[in-house]
Design a protein around this motif. Structure first.
Motif, PDB file in Angstrom:
ATOM      1  N   ARG A 384      -6.169   3.023 -18.698  1.00 51.43           N
ATOM      2  CA  ARG A 384      -6.298   1.676 -19.268  1.00 51.43           C
ATOM      3  C   ARG A 384      -6.487   0.617 -18.188  1.00 51.43           C
ATOM      4  O   ARG A 384      -7.332  -0.276 -18.321  1.00 51.43           O
ATOM      5  CB  ARG A 384      -5.057   1.357 -20.111  1.00 51.43           C
ATOM      6  CG  ARG A 384      -5.107  -0.006 -20.785  1.00 51.43           C
ATOM      7  CD  ARG A 384      -3.885  -0.229 -21.655  1.00 51.43           C
ATOM      8  NE  ARG A 384      -3.906  -1.535 -22.307  1.00 51.43           N
ATOM      9  CZ  ARG A 384      -4.506  -1.795 -23.458  1.00 51.43           C
ATOM     10  NH1 ARG A 384      -5.144  -0.825 -24.096  1.00 51.43           N
ATOM     11  NH2 ARG A 384      -4.474  -2.995 -23.986  1.00 51.43           N
ATOM     12  N   TYR A 385      -5.732   0.711 -17.117  1.00 51.25           N
ATOM     13  CA  TYR A 385      -5.760  -0.322 -16.086  1.00 51.25           C
ATOM     14  C   TYR A 385      -6.431   0.123 -14.790  1.00 51.25           C
ATOM     15  O   TYR A 385      -6.542  -0.677 -13.864  1.00 51.25           O
ATOM     16  CB  TYR A 385      -4.331  -0.789 -15.779  1.00 51.25           C
ATOM     17  CG  TYR A 385      -3.631  -1.367 -16.984  1.00 51.25           C
ATOM     18  CD1 TYR A 385      -3.972  -2.628 -17.479  1.00 51.25           C
ATOM     19  CD2 TYR A 385      -2.659  -0.635 -17.657  1.00 51.25           C
ATOM     20  CE1 TYR A 385      -3.341  -3.145 -18.599  1.00 51.25           C
ATOM     21  CE2 TYR A 385      -2.014  -1.152 -18.767  1.00 51.25           C
ATOM     22  CZ  TYR A 385      -2.356  -2.403 -19.237  1.00 51.25           C
ATOM     23  OH  TYR A 385      -1.730  -2.912 -20.350  1.00 51.25           O
ATOM     24  N   GLY A 386      -6.837   1.365 -14.705  1.00 48.12           N
ATOM     25  CA  GLY A 386      -7.572   1.815 -13.537  1.00 48.12           C
ATOM     26  C   GLY A 386      -6.690   2.442 -12.475  1.00 48.12           C
ATOM     27  O   GLY A 386      -5.494   2.173 -12.365  1.00 48.12           O
ATOM     28  N   LEU A 392      -1.816   0.176  -6.732  1.00 45.88           N
ATOM     29  CA  LEU A 392      -1.296  -1.052  -6.127  1.00 45.88           C
ATOM     30  C   LEU A 392       0.075  -1.402  -6.709  1.00 45.88           C
ATOM     31  O   LEU A 392       0.997  -1.786  -5.981  1.00 45.88           O
ATOM     32  CB  LEU A 392      -2.271  -2.204  -6.351  1.00 45.88           C
ATOM     33  CG  LEU A 392      -3.523  -2.250  -5.474  1.00 45.88           C
ATOM     34  CD1 LEU A 392      -4.527  -3.241  -6.044  1.00 45.88           C
ATOM     35  CD2 LEU A 392      -3.161  -2.642  -4.057  1.00 45.88           C
ATOM     36  N   LEU A 393       0.223  -1.254  -8.035  1.00 43.91           N
ATOM     37  CA  LEU A 393       1.491  -1.590  -8.688  1.00 43.91           C
ATOM     38  C   LEU A 393       2.616  -0.674  -8.215  1.00 43.91           C
ATOM     39  O   LEU A 393       3.704  -1.142  -7.848  1.00 43.91           O
ATOM     40  CB  LEU A 393       1.318  -1.490 -10.202  1.00 43.91           C
ATOM     41  CG  LEU A 393       2.587  -1.651 -11.044  1.00 43.91           C
ATOM     42  CD1 LEU A 393       3.173  -3.046 -10.875  1.00 43.91           C
ATOM     43  CD2 LEU A 393       2.311  -1.350 -12.514  1.00 43.91           C
ATOM     44  N   THR A 394       2.391   0.642  -8.220  1.00 50.04           N
ATOM     45  CA  THR A 394       3.450   1.567  -7.844  1.00 50.04           C
ATOM     46  C   THR A 394       3.817   1.447  -6.362  1.00 50.04           C
ATOM     47  O   THR A 394       4.994   1.563  -6.003  1.00 50.04           O
ATOM     48  CB  THR A 394       3.029   3.008  -8.167  1.00 50.04           C
ATOM     49  OG1 THR A 394       1.753   3.285  -7.563  1.00 50.04           O
ATOM     50  CG2 THR A 394       2.905   3.208  -9.668  1.00 50.04           C
ATOM     51  N   GLY A 399       7.816  -0.662  -2.337  1.00 51.32           N
ATOM     52  CA  GLY A 399       8.213  -1.596  -1.283  1.00 51.32           C
ATOM     53  C   GLY A 399       9.342  -2.513  -1.712  1.00 51.32           C
ATOM     54  O   GLY A 399      10.264  -2.791  -0.931  1.00 51.32           O
ATOM     55  N   ILE A 400       9.288  -2.997  -2.956  1.00 52.70           N
ATOM     56  CA  ILE A 400      10.338  -3.897  -3.450  1.00 52.70           C
ATOM     57  C   ILE A 400      11.679  -3.170  -3.501  1.00 52.70           C
ATOM     58  O   ILE A 400      12.717  -3.712  -3.074  1.00 52.70           O
ATOM     59  CB  ILE A 400       9.946  -4.438  -4.832  1.00 52.70           C
ATOM     60  CG1 ILE A 400       8.762  -5.411  -4.711  1.00 52.70           C
ATOM     61  CG2 ILE A 400      11.132  -5.133  -5.495  1.00 52.70           C
ATOM     62  CD1 ILE A 400       8.230  -5.899  -6.042  1.00 52.70           C
ATOM     63  N   LEU A 492      -0.286  -0.746   1.296  1.00 50.86           N
ATOM     64  CA  LEU A 492      -0.644  -1.634   0.190  1.00 50.86           C
ATOM     65  C   LEU A 492      -1.892  -2.449   0.519  1.00 50.86           C
ATOM     66  O   LEU A 492      -2.775  -2.634  -0.331  1.00 50.86           O
ATOM     67  CB  LEU A 492       0.539  -2.552  -0.128  1.00 50.86           C
ATOM     68  CG  LEU A 492       0.401  -3.519  -1.298  1.00 50.86           C
ATOM     69  CD1 LEU A 492       0.278  -2.752  -2.595  1.00 50.86           C
ATOM     70  CD2 LEU A 492       1.598  -4.452  -1.356  1.00 50.86           C
ATOM     71  N   LEU A 493      -1.991  -2.921   1.751  1.00 55.51           N
ATOM     72  CA  LEU A 493      -3.173  -3.689   2.153  1.00 55.51           C
ATOM     73  C   LEU A 493      -4.409  -2.795   2.227  1.00 55.51           C
ATOM     74  O   LEU A 493      -5.517  -3.236   1.883  1.00 55.51           O
ATOM     75  CB  LEU A 493      -2.919  -4.355   3.509  1.00 55.51           C
ATOM     76  CG  LEU A 493      -1.775  -5.366   3.558  1.00 55.51           C
ATOM     77  CD1 LEU A 493      -1.555  -5.873   4.974  1.00 55.51           C
ATOM     78  CD2 LEU A 493      -2.045  -6.531   2.617  1.00 55.51           C
ATOM     79  N   CYS A 494      -4.241  -1.555   2.660  1.00 54.73           N
ATOM     80  CA  CYS A 494      -5.387  -0.648   2.780  1.00 54.73           C
ATOM     81  C   CYS A 494      -5.958  -0.275   1.412  1.00 54.73           C
ATOM     82  O   CYS A 494      -7.156   0.021   1.298  1.00 54.73           O
ATOM     83  CB  CYS A 494      -4.986   0.618   3.526  1.00 54.73           C
ATOM     84  SG  CYS A 494      -4.536   0.349   5.259  1.00 54.73           S
TER      85      CYS A 494
END
Length: 552
Positions: A384-386, A392-394, A399-400, A492-494
């Motif tokens: 659904r979201y790609g 990116l979300l996971t 990290g959080i 995350l940036l990569c």
């Protein structure tokens, strides 16, 4: 007379694939599968057979936790009398001639208790874990190369045939060194088996089927972890458990019977073995409900492609020139490494006041349960979201969770610590599984075995962080968590540089893989006139956090 322009060097280190005309080849596999076998009974049966051995893979992976578990020690004197010694001094007290071990979870004995791998000999336990993980990584790397050379089915059967005697060797080991050798070989062949099964079930799917089938295999692997506890209770001895798992691999050799489990037709087409691919696709078409005219059209296209020459062996020089493929592999390999390396940091963040057995069950069940929930989450959200958006979300959630545990752990109560640890486990499992799946979609079929072998090897290298920390007696765990959390932010940036593979056809050749990219984040590319039509369909021109929804 004007000279003709120079022909680009196909083996150069800076190959411009968009400037080269596409070579004639067999029809696209997705087109053939849609007309011959997509959704048929035969295809569903083959997909189920490719997922079923994942239960054995789960048993093999989970057995490390039971085989290397050190139970509580109780000091015994020369006459077998129990001495009252503090737990912290049990290894230093000279009166301790032997040890009486507390109860093990599920098993009655394991290698640690049988050979007394405690105190001064305790270094053998993390060494066995290192051997198993290094063997897994080496097996995935070597057999991944073999899968691109001799085929996925041959690699799977080789891993099964050698895995059974390797497991028997570990089961009948008379010393820790022989046990380590057997487990190292066992891990290597499990790595090759997992890679071959992953390739077969992925390459047999059309785009809408890929994610559910991949996650079904991962869920069965998680189910193997849960099944392991019941099987261990039934077996009792670790030798019996290892033998049962080895016999299970031997039973899977039935896949080698003629007509039961064929070679990957997608790989056969990519390597121009068109006649063999045609035979397999014809069997898929027997139970399919497509119209006869579409089936005949697809078979005619295959017949026209049978005269094409075989694909030349890919040279190292050609591989080094594939900068876009290398970029995708390195980014996803780095993300996989971090997701597997940081996982044990969350498992050490909680404790149990109910004793070692309760602590083991809590850690094992929460880790396995979070892996299962991660697979379900990916199955429901990624299409659904790609791929890129969910990765990116996971990665962000990982990290959080790390930052909160590192900075606020002394202010959190036990319930909050366990909550953020579970969040970290859940997100790291999801990021690791999705990175492997994402990589298998962007690596071309012609080198998918080599590329996925690199990804799985990096995953096993990430798992080395736990036994290496154990060898250092947990010294530096806080610093290690900080380093891994920082690398997670870099990963995350990569991820912003990756393309989106949602509902797109799998790349087959090196040219397809090089054209499978997103535009530069810093500059705009030229208009449609300056690009070929094929490159325009391959390139990901959507905004960064959006996902394409091609009609195909």
């Amino acid at each position: 007379m004007e000279s003709s322009p120079p022909t680009p060097d196909p083996g150069g280190l800076r190959r411009d694939f968009s400037a080269l005309a596409p070579e004639p080849g067999p029809p696209a596999f997705e087109w053939l599968l849609g007309r011959l076998g997509a959704g048929g009974r035969r295809q569903r049966l083959l997909l189920a057979l490719s997922c079923l051995p994942c239960l054995l893979l789960g048993l093999g992976h989970g057995s490390e936790a039971l085989f290397t578990l050190t139970p509580p020690l109780r000091c015994q004197g020369p006459n077998g009398t129990r001495l009252h010694v503090n737990d912290s001094d049990v290894c230093q007290d000279p009166r301790c001639q032997d040890w009486d071990y507390g109860g093990l979870p599920a098993l009655t004995s394991n290698p640690v208790t049988e050979w007394s791998l405690v105190c001064s000999r305790g270094w053998a336990v993390p060494l066995e874990q290192l051997c198993f993980l290094l063997g897994f990584g080496a097996g995935a790397l070597v057999l991944g190369h073999l899968a691109d050379s001799v085929g996925r089915r041959g690699t799977l059967l080789l891993a099964l045939a050698l895995g059974c005697p390797a497991g028997i060797l570990a089961a009948f080991a008379a010393s820790p060194s022989v046990f380590m050798l057997g487990r190292c070989l066992w891990g290597a062949l499990l790595g090759g088996m997992q890679l071959a099964l992953y390739l077969i079930r992925l390459e047999l799917c059309c785009p809408p089927q890929r994610l559910p089938v991949a996650m079904a295999g991962d869920l069965l692997l998680v189910g193997g972890h849960f099944l392991l506890l019941g099987l261990a209770l039934a077996c009792g001895s670790w030798r019996v458990l290892q033998g049962v798992m080895s016999v299970g691999l031997g039973l899977c050799l039935l896949y080698g019977c003629p007509g039961v489990f064929p070679e990957s037709p997608r790989w056969l087409l990519a390597t121009r073995r068109t006649t063999q691919a045609r035979e397999i696709l014809v069997t898929l078409a027997q139970d399919c409900t497509t119209q006869e005219s579409e089936t005949q059209e697809a078979l005619d296209e295959l017949d026209n492609a049978c005269h094409l020459p075989a694909v030349a062996q890919i040279s190292l020089r050609a591989l080094l020139g594939c900068r876009n493929i290398w970029k995708n592999v390195l980014i996803l390999g780095f993300t996989t490494f971090i997701a597997h390396a940081i996982r044990h940091c969350y498992q050490t963040a909680w404790g149990s006041s109910q004793g070692p057995r309760a602590e083991f069950y809590l850690s094992y069940l929460l880790s396995t349960g979070s892996a299962g929930l991660a697979c379900l989450f990916l199955c429901l959200s990624v299409d659904r979201y790609g791929r890129r958006g969910i990765l990116l979300l996971t990665t962000t959630l990982t990290g959080i969770a790390s930052l909160i545990l590192l900075g606020l752990e002394e202010y959190l109560n036990n319930a909050a610590t366990i909550t953020f640890s579970i969040l970290g486990l859940f997100s790291s499992h999801a990021a690791g599984s999705l990175s492997i799946f994402f990589a298998s979609e962007v690596i071309p079929t012609i080198i998918r075995g080599k590329g996925l072998g690199v990804i799985l090897s990096l995953a096993s290298l990430g798992g080395l962080s736990a036994p290496l920390l154990w060898l250092r007696e947990q010294h530096g765990s806080f610093l290690q968590h900080i380093v891994l959390a920082s690398l997670n932010i870099l990963a995350l940036l990569c991820l912003l540089l990756l393309p989106e593979s949602k509902r797109k056809a799998l790349p087959e050749s090196l040219r397809d893989g090089e054209l499978y990219r997103r535009p530069s984040l810093l500059r705009r590319t030229g208009g449609g006139e300056s690009r070929g039509a094929e490159e325009a369909t391959r390139r990901d021109d959507v905004p960064l956090l959006s996902t394409p929804n091609p009609a195909s």
